[in-house]
Design a protein around this motif. Structure first.
Motif, PDB file in Angstrom:
ATOM      1  N   GLN A  10       0.853  -1.193   0.000  1.00  0.00           N
ATOM      2  CA  GLN A  10       0.000   0.000   0.000  1.00  0.00           C
ATOM      3  C   GLN A  10       0.880   1.232   0.000  1.00  0.00           C
ATOM      4  OE1 GLN A  10      -3.067  -0.064   2.941  1.00  0.00           O
ATOM      5  NE2 GLN A  10      -3.565   2.069   2.693  1.00  0.00           N
ATOM      6  N   GLU A  11       0.511   2.194  -0.842  1.00  0.00           N
ATOM      7  CA  GLU A  11       1.248   3.444  -0.949  1.00  0.00           C
ATOM      8  C   GLU A  11       0.239   4.580  -0.914  1.00  0.00           C
ATOM      9  OE1 GLU A  11       4.212   5.633  -4.159  1.00  0.00           O
ATOM     10  OE2 GLU A  11       3.487   3.618  -4.545  1.00  0.00           O
ATOM     11  N   CYS A  12       0.500   5.573  -0.091  1.00  0.00           N
ATOM     12  CA  CYS A  12      -0.404   6.712   0.030  1.00  0.00           C
ATOM     13  C   CYS A  12       0.402   7.990  -0.194  1.00  0.00           C
ATOM     14  CB  CYS A  12      -1.032   6.715   1.421  1.00  0.00           C
ATOM     15  SG  CYS A  12      -2.659   7.434   1.446  1.00  0.00           S
ATOM     16  N   LYS A  14       0.138  12.323  -0.853  1.00  0.00           N
ATOM     17  CA  LYS A  14      -0.722  13.495  -0.738  1.00  0.00           C
ATOM     18  C   LYS A  14      -0.125  14.576  -1.609  1.00  0.00           C
ATOM     19  CE  LYS A  14      -3.520  15.998   2.484  1.00  0.00           C
ATOM     20  NZ  LYS A  14      -3.936  16.154   3.848  1.00  0.00           N
ATOM     21  N   PRO A  19      -5.391  13.319  -1.938  1.00  0.00           N
ATOM     22  CA  PRO A  19      -4.662  12.091  -1.603  1.00  0.00           C
ATOM     23  C   PRO A  19      -4.797  11.053  -2.725  1.00  0.00           C
ATOM     24  CG  PRO A  19      -6.715  12.166  -0.385  1.00  0.00           C
ATOM     25  CD  PRO A  19      -6.622  13.448  -1.163  1.00  0.00           C
ATOM     26  N   GLU A  21      -4.092   6.955  -3.357  1.00  0.00           N
ATOM     27  CA  GLU A  21      -3.802   5.692  -2.685  1.00  0.00           C
ATOM     28  C   GLU A  21      -3.664   4.588  -3.725  1.00  0.00           C
ATOM     29  OE1 GLU A  21      -5.587   2.876   0.852  1.00  0.00           O
ATOM     30  OE2 GLU A  21      -6.454   4.849   0.499  1.00  0.00           O
ATOM     31  N   LYS A  22      -2.538   3.864  -3.653  1.00  0.00           N
ATOM     32  CA  LYS A  22      -2.273   2.747  -4.557  1.00  0.00           C
ATOM     33  C   LYS A  22      -2.145   1.486  -3.722  1.00  0.00           C
ATOM     34  CE  LYS A  22       0.495   5.503  -7.754  1.00  0.00           C
ATOM     35  NZ  LYS A  22       1.814   5.603  -8.411  1.00  0.00           N
ATOM     36  N   LYS A  23      -2.821   0.431  -4.140  1.00  0.00           N
ATOM     37  CA  LYS A  23      -2.734  -0.849  -3.448  1.00  0.00           C
ATOM     38  C   LYS A  23      -2.437  -1.952  -4.450  1.00  0.00           C
ATOM     39  CE  LYS A  23      -6.093   0.240   0.158  1.00  0.00           C
ATOM     40  NZ  LYS A  23      -7.371  -0.155   0.755  1.00  0.00           N
ATOM     41  N   GLN A  40      -6.877   4.928  -6.178  1.00  0.00           N
ATOM     42  CA  GLN A  40      -7.948   5.843  -5.795  1.00  0.00           C
ATOM     43  C   GLN A  40      -7.359   7.235  -5.633  1.00  0.00           C
ATOM     44  OE1 GLN A  40     -10.397   4.749  -2.483  1.00  0.00           O
ATOM     45  NE2 GLN A  40     -11.838   6.381  -2.909  1.00  0.00           N
ATOM     46  N   GLU A  41      -7.942   8.182  -6.371  1.00  0.00           N
ATOM     47  CA  GLU A  41      -7.509   9.567  -6.309  1.00  0.00           C
ATOM     48  C   GLU A  41      -8.604  10.387  -5.648  1.00  0.00           C
ATOM     49  OE1 GLU A  41      -5.408  11.067  -9.850  1.00  0.00           O
ATOM     50  OE2 GLU A  41      -5.918   9.126 -10.725  1.00  0.00           O
TER      51      GLU A  41
END
Length: 100
Positions: A10-12, A14, A19, A21-23, A40-41
């Motif tokens: 998982q990478e978050c 900002k 934000p 988020e990449k999983k 998810q943007e």
């Protein structure tokens, strides 16, 4: 005979106020392995991609965790055998090769 059963990354980020988020989820199953990527943007609906690979395609696979362990072993030995190449999964979830 070590084998990866499941791996989660998982990478978050900002960027300004948005934000990102990449999983990545990698799961082993009877016929091979499935890689699921989610992006998810902000508040937008998540985008998902899934890739499946057979056991034959994954023969000798070196996932990220195993790669880090191998790098430590090679560093302790102070040498890298010539032509050390393994199948790997890149950041997009596609099969590629990793050479040392």
């Amino acid at each position: 005979q070590l084998e990866t059963l499941e791996q989660e990354e998982q990478e978050c980020l900002k960027l300004g106020t948005l934000p990102v988020e990449k999983k990545t989820h990698i799961a082993s199953h009877q016929h091979g392995m499935t890689v699921t990527k989610t992006l998810q943007e902000g508040e937008a609906d998540p985008q998902c991609w899934s890739f499946s690979y057979s056991q034959d395609e994954l023969q000798g696979l070196l996932p990220e965790g195993a790669s880090l362990l191998l790098l430590r072993v090679l560093a302790c030995r102070g040498a890298v055998p010539p032509g050390l190449i393994f199948p790997a999964i890149n950041a997009e979830g596609h099969l590629c090769t990793s050479s040392y």
